[in-house]
Each structure stands twice: as C-alpha cells, then as structure tokens.
Design a protein around this motif. Structure first.
Motif, PDB file in Angstrom:
ATOM      1  N   ASP A 136       6.051   1.704   6.683  1.00  0.00           N
ATOM      2  CA  ASP A 136       4.643   1.310   6.496  1.00  0.00           C
ATOM      3  C   ASP A 136       3.990   2.186   5.445  1.00  0.00           C
ATOM      4  N   ASP A 159       4.435  -6.134   4.370  1.00  0.00           N
ATOM      5  CA  ASP A 159       3.859  -5.065   5.197  1.00  0.00           C
ATOM      6  C   ASP A 159       3.926  -5.437   6.673  1.00  0.00           C
ATOM      7  N   HIS A 184       0.839  -1.207   0.000  1.00  0.00           N
ATOM      8  CA  HIS A 184       0.000   0.000   0.000  1.00  0.00           C
ATOM      9  C   HIS A 184       0.869   1.250   0.000  1.00  0.00           C
TER      10      HIS A 184
HETATM   11 ZN    ZN Z   1       1.004  -1.213   6.375  1.00  0.00          ZN
END
Ligand code: ZN
Ligand code: BES
Length: 456
Positions: free
Chosen positions: A122, A183, A85
């Motif tokens: 992240d 992730d 993401h």
């Molecule tokens: Zn993440």
C-alpha cells in the motif's frame, strides 16, 4: 506475438524490478507526519526520474502539502490515466516489526516469497507493477501504446487535502478515456475489478474537565471525570443490534440490489477463514447482514484510537483532565459525510455535562463511490486479467476508501478501473506489511495485457 515479448521481458527483469521497488520502499514517505516531508519530496523525485527513464515527460508538482508526480507519454490513440500513491502510513508500533520497516527484505515464507516493508503493498509495490509494465513495453517496442498519463499522489494516507484543487486546476491535463488505479486487493486467489468503494469521515473528539489531573481518592466521586464522559458517548453510538444511532445516519444508504446480492453470493466468500486469519470467529456488524454486506455495502462507525489517563507501567490513581478519541465512519451509497459530521457533533454535544467541554477536529470527509461497470473498458480489462490468471476475474466491492475514484467521476467525468493485486494478509497499515512477489510479478504481466487490450 509482441505481447509475448513484453511478458517475457517482464519475466526476465523481475530481479532488477524488485531492486527498484526496494529503493522506493527505503524512503520513509509518511505523509501524515510533517517530519517526513523531505522524504516525501525524495520519493516524488525518485519516481519522476524513473518515469523519465521510461520515456515519460515527468515533473514533480508542488502543492501546499506533499507534491504530486505527473508524467505523460504519447500523442495519439486511446488515453489512459494511471493513479497510485507513493505516501505510506506511519510504521508504528515499531517494536512489533520483525525487520525495520524501511529496510525492505525479500523473505521466503510458507506461502511463497514476499517483499516486506511499510508501503510494500500500500501502495508502492502496487504502483510499481504499472511502471514496470510500461518499462518492459518500452524496452521491447521502443515506445508506449496510446497516450498514457501517470499521476502519483503523496497525501492519500492523510486524507488527500491537496487533491481536489489539483484535479480542478489540472483537469484538462489529467482527463483521459478511463483511469486505472492499482491500490486494492484480489478476491482470494482470483483477480478482481472493484465496483464500489466506501467513503470515509474522520473525526476526533477531545473532552476536557478539571483544570489538572486529580487524585482519584481526594476528588473521585465528586469531580466529573472526562474519561467516563467519553466512554459513555462512545458507547451510545451503536444500539444492541449493532445499528449506528447518529440521527439521520442511514439517510442515503440504499437497500442491497438483489442482483448484486446474488452475484456476491456466487463469490463464495469464506467469512470464517477471513476472520479466522486474524484470530476471530463471530461477525460483529449489524444483525441480519451478511459478512460481505458488513464490509462492502453497510456503513460503519469505529473507534480508531483513545487517549486518556495513565497508560504507563504500573498503576496510578488519577482522574484525567482530558479524554480524547479518534473515530472513523465508513460511508456507502448517497450518505452525505458533511451532514453526518454535523449530526454526530450535535449528538456528542448533547451528552456533555456541566463542567466539561468538547472540541472536535476534522480528519477528512469523502463520499462513497460506485463504478459504471457497463463502460466497455471493464469487460476488456476483465478478459485481459482472466487470460493472465487462468480464471475468470471477479467484480467485487471494497470496504476501504480511495476517494480519488469518486473525484475522477465528479471532477473529471471519468470512470476508474480499480485493479489491484494485494492480499488480505498483506497487513497494510499494520506492522510487518508485505507484498507477495508473485503478486508483483503477475501484476506487472496483468498490466501489460491490459495495456495491450485497452491502448492498442
Ligand atoms: Zn493505498
Ligand atoms: N489502499 C487503501 C484502500 C484499500 C485497502 C483498498 C485494502 C482495498 C483493500 C488506501 O490506501 C487506504 O488505506 N485508504 C484509507 C483512506 C484514507 C483517506 C486514509 C482507508 O481506507 O483507510
């Protein structure tokens, strides 16, 4: 031999790879804030362009929210779907950052070099490990192995509202033999493959009472104070032993499998170090549970934010007209987020006195997921990781939530290999987020080895 050439290429290309990551980190693609929608578009466009440069047929795909990026390469051989993401959490509180969150810096720290910026770990730094592995592979071989699809989401940090419809509408295009997701964290210094993730239910409660803020001397004692109502409700959510009191909350929470308990014990988790790193010492979950159970296999109910009354400088004698809180529940096993939402709301409503009203806002609901680690790709990837890190990769649980892994199972019928190179001290979602440069470097090398093992 040819894998060695790819690894050598990754080593030689580390500085330019960091420059490319910096470019992505400089874009404040905060998905939860509509003011940053244009930045999300820009990050998506940059990634699609980069994928094209590596030989993918890539496009930015609009959704009712932030766009997805999808790229394909290859027409035969095993198929892999990589998910990451590009959106990030808001950077605030800004005053706690030592350098601006969207001006990435490489810093020398006592524990080694880091790249510091919101999203460094992240998930921008992590997703780029895979793109960079592909870039090096392509540079050495002229093409990529197998069939690879890269799928990048821009709403993960805000509950993925467009994800389920997108997966359903594009199921045939996205389905692959296995999904790869970068992730998550390592287990200390040990590379790790995730076997289970907690689900998440987000709720906001707004309690209102008097028609305006009141003088706490003139009205105090006579008027109902929504802040008192809110704190009473919040305090009622746990009992003395730390168990959550929402009726039916534990339906679907499985007992810990003894085999899994033994395996987790064997990991030698250093709970005092884990808590000590953030200035704590005492596990605060349900009595009788181990620290790993508290973060991996037990559900939670936590208060994430509260707003009420006067919080500015100095002091103000006021009875607030409104009190609100944001809560999250981490879910495990077969717990049903929708049933829990209903039970929670009913429990709160039952505690709202005369003259007060309550309103709820829904902030997403996703169930827990468990990976099918008997799928052959798990062992193959574990061996590839172990070769790179010179120690045996661990199978771990994760307390955080990555709802897409569950949707890949239920909507696309596909297992996910969740392999990440984050560290618990990366401060994701916090000020001064960073990603270790060694994690970025060895992460790229790990993916090259995994591609070699899975797609060849
Ligand atoms: Zn993440
Ligand atoms: N990458 C994290 C989840 C994570 C964190 C996994 C640390 C392993 C170690 C992910 O981006 C995340 O933060 N997810 C949110 C869920 C979302 C619905 C807001 C979370 O867990 O709070």
């Amino acid at each position: 031999m040819s894998l060695d050439a790819v690894l050598a290429r990754i080593d030689a290309d580390l500085d330019p790879a960091l420059e490319r990551l910096k470019q992505l980190l400089a874009i404040p693609s905060v998905s939860t804030d509509p003011a940053h929608a244009g930045d999300c578009d820009q990050a998506a466009a940059l990634l699609a362009e980069d994928l094209r440069a590596i030989g993918f047929e890539a496009s930015v795909r609009p959704t009712p929210g932030r766009p997805m990026v999808v790229g394909h390469v290859g027409s035969e051989g095993p198929s892999l779907l990589f998910y990451g993401h590009y959106d990030v959490q808001p950077a605030d509180p800004l005053e706690l950052w030592h350098s601006p969150p969207f001006e990435p810096q490489i810093e020398d720290t006592p524990k080694g070099k880091v790249i510091r910026a919101r999203g460094a770990a992240d998930d921008k730094g992590q997703l780029m490990t895979f793109l960079e592995a592909c870039r090096a592979w392509k540079a050495v071989h002229g093409s990529l192995p197998g069939r690879i699809t890269i799928f990048l989401e821009g709403e993960e940090e805000s509950g993925s509202p467009s994800l389920i419809p997108f997966l359903k509408e594009n199921a045939d295009e996205l389905r692959a033999d296995v999904a790869l997701i970068c992730d998550t964290d390592m287990f200390g210094q040990t590379p790790a493959i995730v076997t289970q993730l907690r689900g998440l239910l987000g709720e906001e409660i707004i309690i209102t009472g008097p028609s305006r803020d009141l003088h706490s001397g003139l009205y105090g004692g006579l008027a109902m104070n929504p802040a008192r109502v809110l704190t009473k409700v919040l305090a009622s959510l746990h009992d003395e032993s730390g168990r959550i009191t929402v009726p039916g909350f534990y339906d679907g929470v499985p007992p810990l499998d003894p085999e899994l308990a033994r395996q987790w014990e064997g990991l030698g988790f250093d709970a005092s170090g884990f808590l000590g790193d953030v200035g704590l010492s005492a596990p605060a979950g349900e009595q009788g549970k181990t620290p790993l159970e508290m973060i991996w296999s037990e559900p939670t109910c936590e208060i994430n934010g509260m707003i009420t009354g006067y919080t500015g400088e100095g002091f103000k004698t006021v009875l607030p007209a409104q009190a609100s809180a944001k809560l999250s529940f981490r879910l495990v096993g077969q717990q049903d987020p929708h049933k829990i939402r209903d039970a929670f709301r009913a429990m709160v409503r039952a505690q709202i006195p005369e003259d007060c009203e309550v309103e709820f806002h829904d902030h997403g609901a996703s169930p827990a997921s468990r990976m099918n680690i008997t799928a052959p790709q798990f062992e193959t990837a574990r061996q590839a990781l172990s070769r790179e890190w010179d120690c045996e990769a661990a199978f771990i649980g994760v307390g955080g939530s990555i709802p897409v892994a569950g949707y890949f199972q239920t909507i696309l019928g596909m297992d996910s290999l969740l392999i990440g190179f984050g560290s618990t001290d990366d401060a994701i979602h916090s000020p001064n987020e960073k990603y270790n440069v060694s994690a970025f470097h060895k992460g790229m090398r790990s993916w090259a080895r995994i591609l070699d093992a899975l797609a060849h």
